[in-house]
Design a protein around this motif. Structure first.
Motif, mmCIF file in Angstrom:
data_model
loop_
_atom_site.group_PDB
_atom_site.id
_atom_site.type_symbol
_atom_site.label_atom_id
_atom_site.label_comp_id
_atom_site.label_asym_id
_atom_site.label_seq_id
_atom_site.Cartn_x
_atom_site.Cartn_y
_atom_site.Cartn_z
ATOM 1 N N ILE A 29 8.105 39.337 -0.747
ATOM 2 C CA ILE A 29 8.645 37.989 -2.191
ATOM 3 C C ILE A 29 9.214 37.455 -1.575
ATOM 4 N N GLY A 30 8.229 36.239 -2.140
ATOM 5 C CA GLY A 30 8.828 34.741 -1.688
ATOM 6 C C GLY A 30 8.530 34.658 -0.143
ATOM 7 N N TYR B 193 10.426 30.367 5.068
ATOM 8 C CA TYR B 193 9.990 31.213 6.476
ATOM 9 C C TYR B 193 10.692 32.289 6.367
ATOM 10 N N ALA B 194 12.027 33.261 6.120
ATOM 11 C CA ALA B 194 12.195 34.636 5.796
ATOM 12 C C ALA B 194 10.783 34.896 5.924
ATOM 13 N N GLU C 235 4.553 34.309 -4.043
ATOM 14 C CA GLU C 235 5.197 32.982 -3.607
ATOM 15 C C GLU C 235 5.289 32.972 -5.109
ATOM 16 N N GLY D 220 13.489 18.030 2.724
ATOM 17 C CA GLY D 220 14.256 17.170 3.846
ATOM 18 C C GLY D 220 14.266 17.709 5.263
ATOM 19 N N HIS E 123 14.273 18.405 8.736
ATOM 20 C CA HIS E 123 14.690 19.382 9.575
ATOM 21 C C HIS E 123 14.418 18.948 11.379
ATOM 22 N N LEU E 124 15.498 19.809 11.888
ATOM 23 C CA LEU E 124 15.761 19.392 13.373
ATOM 24 C C LEU E 124 15.769 21.057 13.584
ATOM 25 N N TYR F 7 16.173 28.032 19.516
ATOM 26 C CA TYR F 7 15.336 28.850 17.736
ATOM 27 C C TYR F 7 14.513 29.815 18.992
ATOM 28 N N HIS G 11 18.395 33.481 -6.095
ATOM 29 C CA HIS G 11 17.753 34.286 -7.352
ATOM 30 C C HIS G 11 17.908 35.882 -6.960
ATOM 31 N N ILE H 154 22.039 19.188 0.450
ATOM 32 C CA ILE H 154 21.911 18.252 1.587
ATOM 33 C C ILE H 154 21.233 17.041 0.976
ATOM 34 N N GLY I 250 16.151 36.883 4.614
ATOM 35 C CA GLY I 250 16.463 35.156 3.839
ATOM 36 C C GLY I 250 17.544 35.067 4.887
ATOM 37 N N ALA J 141 23.252 29.088 8.115
ATOM 38 C CA ALA J 141 21.388 29.125 7.442
ATOM 39 C C ALA J 141 20.149 28.499 7.925
ATOM 40 N N THR J 142 19.782 28.337 8.679
ATOM 41 C CA THR J 142 18.601 27.240 9.613
ATOM 42 C C THR J 142 17.469 28.174 9.484
ATOM 43 N N LEU J 143 16.417 27.732 9.627
ATOM 44 C CA LEU J 143 15.265 28.007 9.895
ATOM 45 C C LEU J 143 15.302 29.341 10.407
HETATM 46 C C1 LIG Z 1 17.415 19.513 3.109
HETATM 47 C C2 LIG Z 1 17.760 20.541 3.696
HETATM 48 C C3 LIG Z 1 17.460 20.501 5.028
HETATM 49 C C4 LIG Z 1 17.620 21.536 5.841
HETATM 50 N N1 LIG Z 1 17.867 21.082 7.206
HETATM 51 C C5 LIG Z 1 18.127 22.770 8.317
HETATM 52 C C6 LIG Z 1 17.419 21.582 9.554
HETATM 53 O O1 LIG Z 1 17.954 20.388 9.688
HETATM 54 N N2 LIG Z 1 17.666 22.844 10.705
HETATM 55 C C7 LIG Z 1 17.317 24.229 9.776
HETATM 56 O O2 LIG Z 1 17.282 24.806 10.889
HETATM 57 N N3 LIG Z 1 17.522 24.827 9.263
HETATM 58 C C8 LIG Z 1 17.604 23.760 7.727
HETATM 59 N N4 LIG Z 1 17.735 23.909 6.808
HETATM 60 C C9 LIG Z 1 18.218 25.192 5.616
HETATM 61 C C10 LIG Z 1 16.381 26.379 5.803
HETATM 62 O O3 LIG Z 1 15.215 25.398 5.210
HETATM 63 C C11 LIG Z 1 16.837 27.206 5.263
HETATM 64 O O4 LIG Z 1 17.472 27.646 5.575
HETATM 65 C C12 LIG Z 1 15.330 28.296 4.877
HETATM 66 O O5 LIG Z 1 13.914 27.376 5.027
HETATM 67 C C13 LIG Z 1 15.686 29.047 4.279
HETATM 68 O O6 LIG Z 1 14.500 30.240 4.652
HETATM 69 P P1 LIG Z 1 14.346 30.989 3.669
HETATM 70 O O7 LIG Z 1 13.069 32.127 3.834
HETATM 71 O O8 LIG Z 1 15.562 31.861 3.991
HETATM 72 O O9 LIG Z 1 14.742 30.430 1.741
HETATM 73 P P2 LIG Z 1 13.479 29.819 1.039
HETATM 74 O O10 LIG Z 1 13.403 28.669 2.124
HETATM 75 O O11 LIG Z 1 14.692 29.682 -0.050
HETATM 76 O O12 LIG Z 1 12.465 31.186 0.397
HETATM 77 C C14 LIG Z 1 12.312 31.678 -0.846
HETATM 78 C C15 LIG Z 1 11.797 31.236 -1.276
HETATM 79 O O13 LIG Z 1 11.337 32.580 -2.758
HETATM 80 C C16 LIG Z 1 10.043 32.110 -2.819
HETATM 81 N N5 LIG Z 1 10.794 32.708 -4.451
HETATM 82 C C17 LIG Z 1 12.346 32.988 -5.410
HETATM 83 N N6 LIG Z 1 11.857 33.350 -6.558
HETATM 84 C C18 LIG Z 1 11.054 34.423 -6.427
HETATM 85 C C19 LIG Z 1 10.099 35.030 -6.876
HETATM 86 N N7 LIG Z 1 11.191 35.670 -8.218
HETATM 87 N N8 LIG Z 1 9.000 35.599 -6.850
HETATM 88 C C20 LIG Z 1 7.924 34.971 -5.854
HETATM 89 N N9 LIG Z 1 8.709 33.590 -5.192
HETATM 90 C C21 LIG Z 1 10.073 33.337 -5.455
HETATM 91 C C22 LIG Z 1 10.646 30.679 -3.385
HETATM 92 O O14 LIG Z 1 10.016 29.854 -4.106
HETATM 93 C C23 LIG Z 1 10.939 30.001 -2.180
HETATM 94 O O15 LIG Z 1 9.667 29.915 -1.026
HETATM 95 C C24 LIG Z 1 17.553 22.517 5.626
HETATM 96 C C25 LIG Z 1 17.316 22.774 4.159
HETATM 97 C C26 LIG Z 1 17.307 22.574 3.250
HETATM 98 C C27 LIG Z 1 17.272 22.198 2.017
#
Ligand SMILES: Cc1cc2nc3c(=O)[nH]c(=O)nc-3n(C[C@H](O)[C@H](O)[C@H](O)COP(=O)(O)OP(=O)(O)OC[C@H]3O[C@@H](n4cnc5c(N)ncnc54)[C@H](O)[C@@H]3O)c2cc1C
Length: 455
Positions: free
Chosen positions: A24-25, A28-29, A48, A70, A72-73, A78, A281, A307, A419, A428-430
């Motif tokens: 679910i989701g 990047y994770a 998604e 946003g 990103h760098l 990584y 969520h 951010i 996540g 919290a990063t990519l």
């Molecule tokens: C503006 C900004 C700048 C950043 N800059 C950097 C950077 O420079 N370098 C870096 O390394 N990191 C950066 N980060 C952090 C990085 O983007 C995050 O840590 C990373 O993208 C988190 O990924 P994730 O998969 O854990 O979560 P998310 O990206 O939040 O993914 C969760 C997914 O689940 C989906 N979802 C939620 N609920 C449901 C549901 N009920 N059913 C189905 N789908 C659902 C959402 O739509 C989403 O697509 C930045 C973040 C932001 C916001």
């Protein structure tokens, strides 16, 4: 990691009650988990909520250009993100990134660039030859890194980054132009609140790592093209499914595993479920399930940092001194020249991480302030033809000392978490998101292998 030669049917044969995996989701994770499973011959169904893949790192259309939600760098450290990017891009991922040796330029204040020397000489030389720091600052920075290295970047007790810098008597100018910008950029948390241990972990793997680990990697393509869109093709090509616009509303546990309820209908049974939604969520999604009160409370108590990215479209001949520069004495923290990164010439991105005074301003006021700050370093600048402020209020969790982050494995059989907030060395990063996805996928793969071995 145990190799799996078969496909999902092997899981049935291995004795799992239902041989299906759901994620679910598709941030990047989630996409990292799907790719890792697909590479092991295990196709998964990915759900998604949005039409766009990438979650908090996604492409958005603005002013006729494709930008990111946003700026990103990435950095050379990584490891897992780069590995998976190389896996899903048949021509490799390096061409999608502008790789620069560690370079920090804050016009009029600091200019630091790592020369092509092996580690740790590259860092020592970068500091010693930096312009804008006194000799005492440089020696204090080298002493700080050496002290951290001596204790293997492991602190006796976690504290704030500010307290760590105090304990190591880091001079004000060094803090202001080096450590504080690095801390806010990496942890998205101000130094007085940020975890010193996590900051030390980041320093260990970047400045304290191999020379390439401290390289700055600037995306030349949007964040969707960088990984999730190619991951989608990789997963589909190996029998997986990705259902967009499909928000899971409820998870039902039953004897055979899990059934997922979406507006469009029910999906399942799934023997293994990787929940890769953002932490805000998670609590509602798992609320009806038994035995998760502690997990819900832990995730629900995370605090957030925002951010802000402000895009400003200037005439095409507008160019910064470097693709990425630092900024001090104002609201703007970093400026990126998207024109030097494959985007439209003249398009700049100003980034402000963590909470601060800027959040009290309207978008118009903020844009005007940022434009004035850029005008001070780019002479003769006219007003932007368009601008767009994107505020991600819950960009990342606040990375504070001694944070109890949840583990991949939950009290519920077959339900795993992925996540950027899942327990790891990183903020919290990519990279933390990708590592968590890979970790969850490898747990599934190991379960399958163990079941097969026991037969
Ligand atoms: C503006 C900004 C700048 C950043 N800059 C950097 C950077 O420079 N370098 C870096 O390394 N990191 C950066 N980060 C952090 C990085 O983007 C995050 O840590 C990373 O993208 C988190 O990924 P994730 O998969 O854990 O979560 P998310 O990206 O939040 O993914 C969760 C997914 O689940 C989906 N979802 C939620 N609920 C449901 C549901 N009920 N059913 C189905 N789908 C659902 C959402 O739509 C989403 O697509 C930045 C973040 C932001 C916001």
């Amino acid at each position: 990691m145990p190799a799996l030669s078969g496909n999902v049917r092997d899981l049935s044969a291995a004795g799992l009650p239902q041989a299906r995996i759901a994620i679910i989701g598709a941030g990047y994770a989630g996409m990292a988990a799907a790719v890792e499973l697909a590479a092991a011959g295990i196709p998964a169904d990915v759900f998604e909520a949005s039409r766009v893949l990438g979650g908090r790192a996604r492409a958005v259309a603005v002013g006729g250009a494709t930008v990111d939600n946003g700026q990103h760098l990435l950095i050379g450290a990584y490891r897992e993100t780069l590995r998976l990017m190389n896996l899903v891009h048949p021509d490799g991922a390096e061409r999608l990134l502008l790789r620069l040796p560690l370079t920090l330029i804050t016009p009029g204040q600091l200019s630091l660039k790592a020369p092509p020397l092996p580690a740790p000489l590259h860092l020592a030389a970068a500091l010693l030859f930096a312009r804008g720091l006194r000799l005492a600052d440089k020696l204090a920075a080298i002493r700080f890194m050496r002290n951290l290295k001596k204790r293997r970047y492991s602190l006796a007790a976690d504290c704030s980054v500010a307290a760590l810098l105090d304990a190591h008597r880091q001079p004000q100018r060094l803090r202001e132009f080096l450590w504080e910008p690095l801390c806010i950029a990496a942890l998205n948390t101000p130094v007085d609140a940020a975890s010193a241990q996590v900051f030390a972990n980041v320093l260990r793997d970047s400045l304290g790592g191999a020379r390439a680990a401290s390289d700055l990697l600037l995306p030349r393509v949007d964040l969707g093209a960088l990984f999730p869109d190619a991951a989608l093709r990789f997963v589909l090509g190996r029998g997986g499914r990705v259902l967009r616009n499909t928000a899971i509303r409820r998870i039902e546990q039953n004897a055979d595993g899990y059934t997922l309820h979406a507006t469009a209908g029910r999906f399942g049974q799934y023997a293994q479920l990787i929940v890769a939604v953002a932490p805000q969520h998670l609590p509602a999604l798992i609320a009806p399930l038994p035995g998760v009160d502690d997990l819900r409370q832990r995730v629900g108590s995370l605090a957030w940092e925002p951010i802000v990215t402000c895009y400003l479209a200037y005439p095409a001949n507008t160019r910064l001194a470097a693709p990425m520069i630092g900024h001090s004495a104002g609201l703007t923290q970093w400026l990126f020249d998207r024109g030097q990164l494959g985007g439209p010439a003249g398009l700049l991105a100003a980034v402000i991480s963590a909470h601060g005074r800027h959040l009290e301003l309207s978008n118009e006021q903020l844009t005007a302030r940022i434009h004035a700050e850029i005008s001070a370093i780019v002479p003769g600048l006219t007003s932007p033809s368009w601008s767009k402020v994107i505020t991600e209020k819950r960009a990342t969790f606040a990375c504070t000392p001694n944070l109890a982050r949840p583990q991949t494995v939950t009290p519920l059989p077959g339900l795993l978490l992925a996540g950027d907030y899942v327990a790891s060395d990183y903020p919290a990063t990519l990279e933390s998101a990708v590592r968590s996805g890979v970790g969850a996928a490898n747990t599934v793969i190991a379960i399958a292998a163990a079941l097969r071995a026991s037969q």
